[in-house]
Design a protein around this motif. Structure first.
Motif, PDB file in Angstrom:
ATOM      1  N   THR A  47     -16.378  36.485 -16.868  1.00  0.00           N
ATOM      2  CA  THR A  47     -16.377  36.291 -15.419  1.00  0.00           C
ATOM      3  C   THR A  47     -16.660  34.836 -15.067  1.00  0.00           C
ATOM      4  OG1 THR A  47     -17.095  38.568 -15.051  1.00  0.00           O
ATOM      5  CG2 THR A  47     -17.479  37.013 -13.247  1.00  0.00           C
ATOM      6  N   ILE A  48     -17.631  34.231 -15.746  1.00  0.00           N
ATOM      7  CA  ILE A  48     -17.962  32.829 -15.500  1.00  0.00           C
ATOM      8  C   ILE A  48     -16.771  31.941 -15.859  1.00  0.00           C
ATOM      9  CG2 ILE A  48     -19.401  30.894 -16.265  1.00  0.00           C
ATOM     10  CD1 ILE A  48     -21.697  32.985 -16.539  1.00  0.00           C
ATOM     11  N   ALA A  49     -16.168  32.178 -17.014  1.00  0.00           N
ATOM     12  CA  ALA A  49     -15.029  31.370 -17.442  1.00  0.00           C
ATOM     13  C   ALA A  49     -13.869  31.489 -16.465  1.00  0.00           C
ATOM     14  CB  ALA A  49     -14.595  31.790 -18.847  1.00  0.00           C
ATOM     15  N   ARG A  50     -13.596  32.705 -16.031  1.00  0.00           N
ATOM     16  CA  ARG A  50     -12.507  32.921 -15.084  1.00  0.00           C
ATOM     17  C   ARG A  50     -12.781  32.196 -13.768  1.00  0.00           C
ATOM     18  NH1 ARG A  50     -11.910  38.849 -13.516  1.00  0.00           N
ATOM     19  NH2 ARG A  50     -13.591  38.206 -12.181  1.00  0.00           N
ATOM     20  N   ALA A  57      -8.525  24.918 -11.136  1.00  0.00           N
ATOM     21  CA  ALA A  57      -7.125  24.951 -10.717  1.00  0.00           C
ATOM     22  C   ALA A  57      -7.005  24.671  -9.220  1.00  0.00           C
ATOM     23  CB  ALA A  57      -6.510  26.306 -11.058  1.00  0.00           C
ATOM     24  N   ASN A  58      -7.877  25.250  -8.434  1.00  0.00           N
ATOM     25  CA  ASN A  58      -7.853  25.008  -6.981  1.00  0.00           C
ATOM     26  C   ASN A  58      -8.146  23.551  -6.668  1.00  0.00           C
ATOM     27  OD1 ASN A  58      -7.211  27.640  -6.357  1.00  0.00           O
ATOM     28  ND2 ASN A  58      -9.327  28.260  -5.992  1.00  0.00           N
ATOM     29  N   THR A  63      -6.260  18.255  -4.893  1.00  0.00           N
ATOM     30  CA  THR A  63      -6.128  16.830  -5.175  1.00  0.00           C
ATOM     31  C   THR A  63      -4.666  16.417  -5.103  1.00  0.00           C
ATOM     32  OG1 THR A  63      -8.088  16.853  -6.565  1.00  0.00           O
ATOM     33  CG2 THR A  63      -6.572  15.033  -6.899  1.00  0.00           C
ATOM     34  N   MET A  64      -3.783  17.228  -5.673  1.00  0.00           N
ATOM     35  CA  MET A  64      -2.362  16.943  -5.632  1.00  0.00           C
ATOM     36  C   MET A  64      -1.860  16.901  -4.187  1.00  0.00           C
ATOM     37  SD  MET A  64       0.828  19.008  -7.298  1.00  0.00           S
ATOM     38  CE  MET A  64       0.873  20.214  -5.983  1.00  0.00           C
ATOM     39  N   PHE A  65      -2.280  17.861  -3.376  1.00  0.00           N
ATOM     40  CA  PHE A  65      -1.864  17.875  -1.970  1.00  0.00           C
ATOM     41  C   PHE A  65      -2.376  16.640  -1.237  1.00  0.00           C
ATOM     42  CE2 PHE A  65      -1.715  22.786  -1.989  1.00  0.00           C
ATOM     43  CZ  PHE A  65      -0.396  22.764  -2.415  1.00  0.00           C
TER      44      PHE A  65
END
Length: 75
Positions: A47-50, A57-58, A63-65
């Motif tokens: 759960t922590i890793a996910r 990823a978010n 950052t890309m946006f």
């Protein structure tokens, strides 16, 4: 139990108590409770890793946006 959420620690304790009430031998109670606790630890780690992966990823997407907007807006 270190590393578990309070609800998970309670579940491990209740599992141990139930086995004891059922008359399971002490050695078997210890072994089965340990296996159950380890499974709970693996579930918590997953759960922590996910959560960390999704957060990263978010953050990368935002950052890309931001960079794209800065290029388009002339900032």
């Amino acid at each position: 139990i270190v590393g578990l959420l309070p609800a998970q620690a309670v579940a491990v304790s209740r599992f141990r108590e139930r086995l004891t009430r059922q008359g399971v031998p002490v050695a078997a109670v210890a072994e089965r409770t340990t296996r159950y606790a380890l499974a709970q630890h693996r579930r918590r780690a997953w759960t922590i890793a996910r959560t960390e992966l999704i957060t990263s990823a978010n953050h990368g997407q935002l950052t890309m946006f931001d960079e794209e907007c800065a290029g388009m807006c002339g900032v």
